[in-house]
Structures are given as structure tokens and as C-alpha cells.
Design a protein around this motif. Structure first.
Motif, PDB file in Angstrom:
ATOM      1  N   GLU A  57       0.739  -1.230   0.161  1.00 59.03           N
ATOM      2  CA  GLU A  57      -0.024  -0.027   0.147  1.00 59.03           C
ATOM      3  C   GLU A  57       0.900   1.311  -0.064  1.00 59.03           C
ATOM      4  O   GLU A  57       1.760   1.411   0.805  1.00 59.03           O
ATOM      5  CB  GLU A  57      -0.826   0.188   1.285  1.00 59.03           C
ATOM      6  N   ASP A  58       0.449   2.298  -0.894  1.00 58.71           N
ATOM      7  CA  ASP A  58       1.520   3.373  -0.834  1.00 58.71           C
ATOM      8  C   ASP A  58       0.439   4.477  -0.471  1.00 58.71           C
ATOM      9  O   ASP A  58      -0.575   4.506  -0.601  1.00 58.71           O
ATOM     10  CB  ASP A  58       1.627   3.911  -2.570  1.00 58.71           C
ATOM     11  N   ASN A  59       1.102   5.065   0.786  1.00 59.80           N
ATOM     12  CA  ASN A  59       0.322   5.866   1.508  1.00 59.80           C
ATOM     13  C   ASN A  59       0.730   7.496   1.226  1.00 59.80           C
ATOM     14  O   ASN A  59       0.191   8.182   1.960  1.00 59.80           O
ATOM     15  CB  ASN A  59       0.381   5.724   2.878  1.00 59.80           C
ATOM     16  N   ASN A  60       1.521   7.823   0.406  1.00 66.17           N
ATOM     17  CA  ASN A  60       1.969   9.272   0.321  1.00 66.17           C
ATOM     18  C   ASN A  60       2.195   9.667  -0.950  1.00 66.17           C
ATOM     19  O   ASN A  60       2.927   8.999  -1.813  1.00 66.17           O
ATOM     20  CB  ASN A  60       3.358   9.410   1.037  1.00 66.17           C
ATOM     21  N   ALA A  61       1.364  10.662  -1.785  1.00 66.87           N
ATOM     22  CA  ALA A  61       1.645  11.254  -2.876  1.00 66.87           C
ATOM     23  C   ALA A  61       3.035  11.969  -3.080  1.00 66.87           C
ATOM     24  O   ALA A  61       3.231  13.460  -3.236  1.00 66.87           O
ATOM     25  CB  ALA A  61       0.642  12.072  -3.445  1.00 66.87           C
ATOM     26  N   ASP A  62       4.180  11.178  -2.762  1.00 64.18           N
ATOM     27  CA  ASP A  62       5.566  11.773  -2.738  1.00 64.18           C
ATOM     28  C   ASP A  62       6.479  11.640  -4.066  1.00 64.18           C
ATOM     29  O   ASP A  62       7.698  11.760  -4.183  1.00 64.18           O
ATOM     30  CB  ASP A  62       6.521  11.298  -1.539  1.00 64.18           C
ATOM     31  N   GLY A  63       5.983  10.872  -5.089  1.00 63.89           N
ATOM     32  CA  GLY A  63       6.686  10.596  -6.251  1.00 63.89           C
ATOM     33  C   GLY A  63       7.133   9.384  -6.087  1.00 63.89           C
ATOM     34  O   GLY A  63       8.111   8.902  -7.307  1.00 63.89           O
ATOM     35  N   HIS A  64       7.242   8.336  -5.236  1.00 62.97           N
ATOM     36  CA  HIS A  64       7.833   7.082  -4.988  1.00 62.97           C
ATOM     37  C   HIS A  64       6.834   6.075  -4.738  1.00 62.97           C
ATOM     38  O   HIS A  64       5.740   6.263  -4.572  1.00 62.97           O
ATOM     39  CB  HIS A  64       8.559   7.212  -3.519  1.00 62.97           C
ATOM     40  N   GLY A  65       7.318   5.207  -5.375  1.00 65.23           N
ATOM     41  CA  GLY A  65       6.467   3.771  -5.400  1.00 65.23           C
ATOM     42  C   GLY A  65       6.565   3.050  -4.049  1.00 65.23           C
ATOM     43  O   GLY A  65       7.518   3.350  -3.355  1.00 65.23           O
ATOM     44  N   ALA A  66       5.788   2.284  -3.911  1.00 65.60           N
ATOM     45  CA  ALA A  66       5.904   0.964  -2.725  1.00 65.60           C
ATOM     46  C   ALA A  66       6.359  -0.120  -3.046  1.00 65.60           C
ATOM     47  O   ALA A  66       5.935  -0.672  -3.888  1.00 65.60           O
ATOM     48  CB  ALA A  66       4.672   1.265  -1.760  1.00 65.60           C
ATOM     49  N   THR A  67       7.034  -0.814  -2.263  1.00 68.85           N
ATOM     50  CA  THR A  67       7.354  -2.200  -2.327  1.00 68.85           C
ATOM     51  C   THR A  67       7.184  -2.952  -1.021  1.00 68.85           C
ATOM     52  O   THR A  67       7.596  -2.628   0.096  1.00 68.85           O
ATOM     53  CB  THR A  67       9.029  -2.200  -2.730  1.00 68.85           C
ATOM     54  N   ALA A  68       6.716  -4.196  -1.206  1.00 66.71           N
ATOM     55  CA  ALA A  68       6.601  -5.237  -0.329  1.00 66.71           C
ATOM     56  C   ALA A  68       7.530  -6.223  -0.475  1.00 66.71           C
ATOM     57  O   ALA A  68       7.944  -6.916  -1.436  1.00 66.71           O
ATOM     58  CB  ALA A  68       5.059  -6.012  -0.335  1.00 66.71           C
ATOM     59  N   GLN A  69       8.417  -6.647   0.729  1.00 59.76           N
ATOM     60  CA  GLN A  69       9.355  -7.571   0.722  1.00 59.76           C
ATOM     61  C   GLN A  69       9.046  -8.592   1.717  1.00 59.76           C
ATOM     62  O   GLN A  69       8.304  -8.324   2.736  1.00 59.76           O
ATOM     63  CB  GLN A  69      10.653  -6.939   0.982  1.00 59.76           C
ATOM     64  N   TRP A  70       9.368  -9.955   1.459  1.00 61.97           N
ATOM     65  CA  TRP A  70       9.316 -11.212   2.109  1.00 61.97           C
ATOM     66  C   TRP A  70      10.407 -11.884   1.913  1.00 61.97           C
ATOM     67  O   TRP A  70      11.206 -11.967   1.056  1.00 61.97           O
ATOM     68  CB  TRP A  70       8.164 -11.885   1.983  1.00 61.97           C
ATOM     69  N   ARG A  71      10.732 -12.669   3.262  1.00 63.33           N
ATOM     70  CA  ARG A  71      11.719 -13.644   3.242  1.00 63.33           C
ATOM     71  C   ARG A  71      11.352 -14.875   4.154  1.00 63.33           C
ATOM     72  O   ARG A  71      10.561 -14.338   5.089  1.00 63.33           O
ATOM     73  CB  ARG A  71      13.036 -13.110   3.594  1.00 63.33           C
ATOM     74  N   TYR A  72      12.024 -16.043   4.127  1.00 62.05           N
ATOM     75  CA  TYR A  72      11.851 -16.951   5.172  1.00 62.05           C
ATOM     76  C   TYR A  72      12.631 -16.376   6.244  1.00 62.05           C
ATOM     77  O   TYR A  72      13.808 -15.946   6.096  1.00 62.05           O
ATOM     78  CB  TYR A  72      12.300 -18.246   4.674  1.00 62.05           C
ATOM     79  N   SER A  73      12.150 -16.581   7.378  1.00 55.47           N
ATOM     80  CA  SER A  73      12.757 -16.197   8.629  1.00 55.47           C
ATOM     81  C   SER A  73      14.194 -16.855   8.701  1.00 55.47           C
ATOM     82  O   SER A  73      14.447 -18.007   8.328  1.00 55.47           O
ATOM     83  CB  SER A  73      12.020 -16.524   9.873  1.00 55.47           C
ATOM     84  N   GLY A  74      15.283 -15.981   8.909  1.00 51.44           N
ATOM     85  CA  GLY A  74      16.624 -16.269   8.898  1.00 51.44           C
ATOM     86  C   GLY A  74      17.350 -16.410   7.471  1.00 51.44           C
ATOM     87  O   GLY A  74      18.347 -16.757   7.585  1.00 51.44           O
ATOM     88  N   ARG A 106       8.108  -6.707   5.058  1.00 49.58           N
ATOM     89  CA  ARG A 106       8.479  -5.342   5.346  1.00 49.58           C
ATOM     90  C   ARG A 106       8.064  -4.568   4.366  1.00 49.58           C
ATOM     91  O   ARG A 106       7.843  -4.916   3.180  1.00 49.58           O
ATOM     92  CB  ARG A 106      10.112  -5.034   5.784  1.00 49.58           C
ATOM     93  N   ALA A 107       8.019  -3.372   4.336  1.00 45.04           N
ATOM     94  CA  ALA A 107       7.715  -2.373   3.215  1.00 45.04           C
ATOM     95  C   ALA A 107       8.923  -1.435   3.140  1.00 45.04           C
ATOM     96  O   ALA A 107       9.564  -0.888   4.105  1.00 45.04           O
ATOM     97  CB  ALA A 107       6.492  -1.548   3.970  1.00 45.04           C
ATOM     98  N   CYS A 108       8.991  -0.953   1.800  1.00 42.94           N
ATOM     99  CA  CYS A 108      10.209   0.040   1.351  1.00 42.94           C
ATOM    100  C   CYS A 108       9.382   0.809   0.484  1.00 42.94           C
ATOM    101  O   CYS A 108       8.479   0.720  -0.063  1.00 42.94           O
ATOM    102  CB  CYS A 108      11.033  -0.791   0.776  1.00 42.94           C
ATOM    103  N   LEU A 109      10.227   1.827   0.262  1.00 46.81           N
ATOM    104  CA  LEU A 109       9.918   2.876  -0.952  1.00 46.81           C
ATOM    105  C   LEU A 109      10.965   2.451  -2.241  1.00 46.81           C
ATOM    106  O   LEU A 109      12.013   1.680  -1.986  1.00 46.81           O
ATOM    107  CB  LEU A 109      10.259   4.307  -0.499  1.00 46.81           C
ATOM    108  N   GLN A 110      10.338   2.574  -3.331  1.00 48.89           N
ATOM    109  CA  GLN A 110      11.172   2.360  -4.393  1.00 48.89           C
ATOM    110  C   GLN A 110      10.703   3.239  -5.798  1.00 48.89           C
ATOM    111  O   GLN A 110       9.722   3.517  -5.965  1.00 48.89           O
ATOM    112  CB  GLN A 110      10.958   0.948  -5.101  1.00 48.89           C
ATOM    113  N   ASP A 111      11.714   3.737  -6.430  1.00 47.67           N
ATOM    114  CA  ASP A 111      11.591   4.526  -7.530  1.00 47.67           C
ATOM    115  C   ASP A 111      11.691   3.847  -8.838  1.00 47.67           C
ATOM    116  O   ASP A 111      12.632   3.620  -9.236  1.00 47.67           O
ATOM    117  CB  ASP A 111      12.621   5.757  -7.394  1.00 47.67           C
ATOM    118  N   GLY A 112      10.386   3.454  -9.396  1.00 48.44           N
ATOM    119  CA  GLY A 112      10.458   2.604 -10.674  1.00 48.44           C
ATOM    120  C   GLY A 112      10.521   1.217 -10.417  1.00 48.44           C
ATOM    121  O   GLY A 112      11.173   0.706  -9.443  1.00 48.44           O
ATOM    122  N   ALA A 113      10.067   0.369 -11.295  1.00 46.36           N
ATOM    123  CA  ALA A 113      10.306  -0.901 -11.387  1.00 46.36           C
ATOM    124  C   ALA A 113      11.673  -1.368 -11.359  1.00 46.36           C
ATOM    125  O   ALA A 113      11.838  -2.466 -10.721  1.00 46.36           O
ATOM    126  CB  ALA A 113       9.391  -1.630 -12.697  1.00 46.36           C
ATOM    127  N   GLY A 114      12.644  -0.787 -11.947  1.00 50.54           N
ATOM    128  CA  GLY A 114      13.848  -1.323 -11.831  1.00 50.54           C
ATOM    129  C   GLY A 114      14.640  -0.431 -10.601  1.00 50.54           C
ATOM    130  O   GLY A 114      15.966  -0.935 -10.750  1.00 50.54           O
TER     131      GLY A 114
END
Length: 129
Positions: A57-74, A106-114
Motif C-alpha cells: 500500500e502506497d500512502n503518500n503522494a511523494d513521487g515514490h512507489g511502494a514495495t512489499a518484501q518477504w523472506r523466510y525467517s533467517g 517489511r515495507a519499502c519505498l522504490q523509484d520505478g520497477a527497476g
């Protein structure tokens, strides 16, 4: 007297097995939704363990995209999912993960798909269903 006792034991066995079946049916697994925010809370990641649904979910009109990340614990292997839909919008992915595994999200910001994810929040524990 022997037949009466045998019949009572049979009835008791049927009642006991019937209540065991009821107990198993009456306790369905409950779905759990986990959440994590980026450092500035400009993006959120949600994980619903009923179907392994990951949402960014992107919550801010700041020009940045949002990224969802996951990993197996450890694990050091991180899986990133970019949400290009803009502020106030979500993007959802239906993952296929093994049951009863611990993961981190975790959630991150990201600028563009690449782009490279940045301003990531802390890893939060979750569990698959």
C-alpha cells in the motif's frame, strides 16, 4: 449382566468418539493478517496467511512507489514486489508458500520497477497458514 456392561462400554465409546469429532470440527484455523510499515510510514505491507496474500500500500503522494518484501525467517534471500499504482492504492499478490512456515515482511519505498528498495522499515514476523 455381561451384555449390559458390553453395551454400556460400546455406547460410551461411540459418545467419546462422537465428541472427539465435534471437537475437531469446532476449531477451524483463523486467518491472521500481519502488517509492516516503511520508516516514514509512506508505505505499508500486509500479509494474510489465509491464502498467502501479500499486499503493498502506497500512502503518500511523494513521487515514490511502494514495495512489499518477504523472506523466510533467517534467510538472506529477499523477495520484492513493486507497487507502481501511486498514492492511496494497493497491489496484491497471491503467493504460493508452504504451510506452517515463519516468514518476515517489511515495507519499502522504490523509484520505478527497476529501482532499488530504500527507506525500508524493520522486518516483522509472520506465519503462513
Amino acid at each position: 449382566m455381561g451384555n449390559v456392561r458390553r453395551n454400556l462400554l460400546t455406547v460410551a465409546g461411540v459418545i467419546a468418539s462422537g465428541s472427539a469429532v465435534v471437537a475437531m470440527v469446532a476449531t477451524p484455523a483463523a486467518a491472521t493478517t500481519y502488517g509492516a510499515g516503511s520508516r516514514g510510514l509512506d508505505s505499508f505491507t500486509y500479509f494474510n496467511n489465509d491464502g498467502e496474500i501479500l499486499t503493498s500500500e502506497d500512502n503518500n503522494a511523494d513521487g515514490h512507489g511502494a514495495t512489499a518484501q518477504w523472506r523466510y525467517s533467517g534467510s538472506s534471500t529477499v523477495n520484492s514486489y513493486y507497487n507502481p499504482n501511486g498514492a492511496g492504492n494497493t497491489k496484491t499478490w497471491n503467493l504460493s508458500l508452504p504451510e506452517n512456515r515463519f516468514i518476515d515482511i517489511r515495507a519499502c519505498l522504490q523509484d520505478g520497477a527497476g529501482g532499488t528498495p530504500w527507506d525500508c522499515g524493520p522486518w516483522e514476523g509472520a506465519s503462513t497458514g
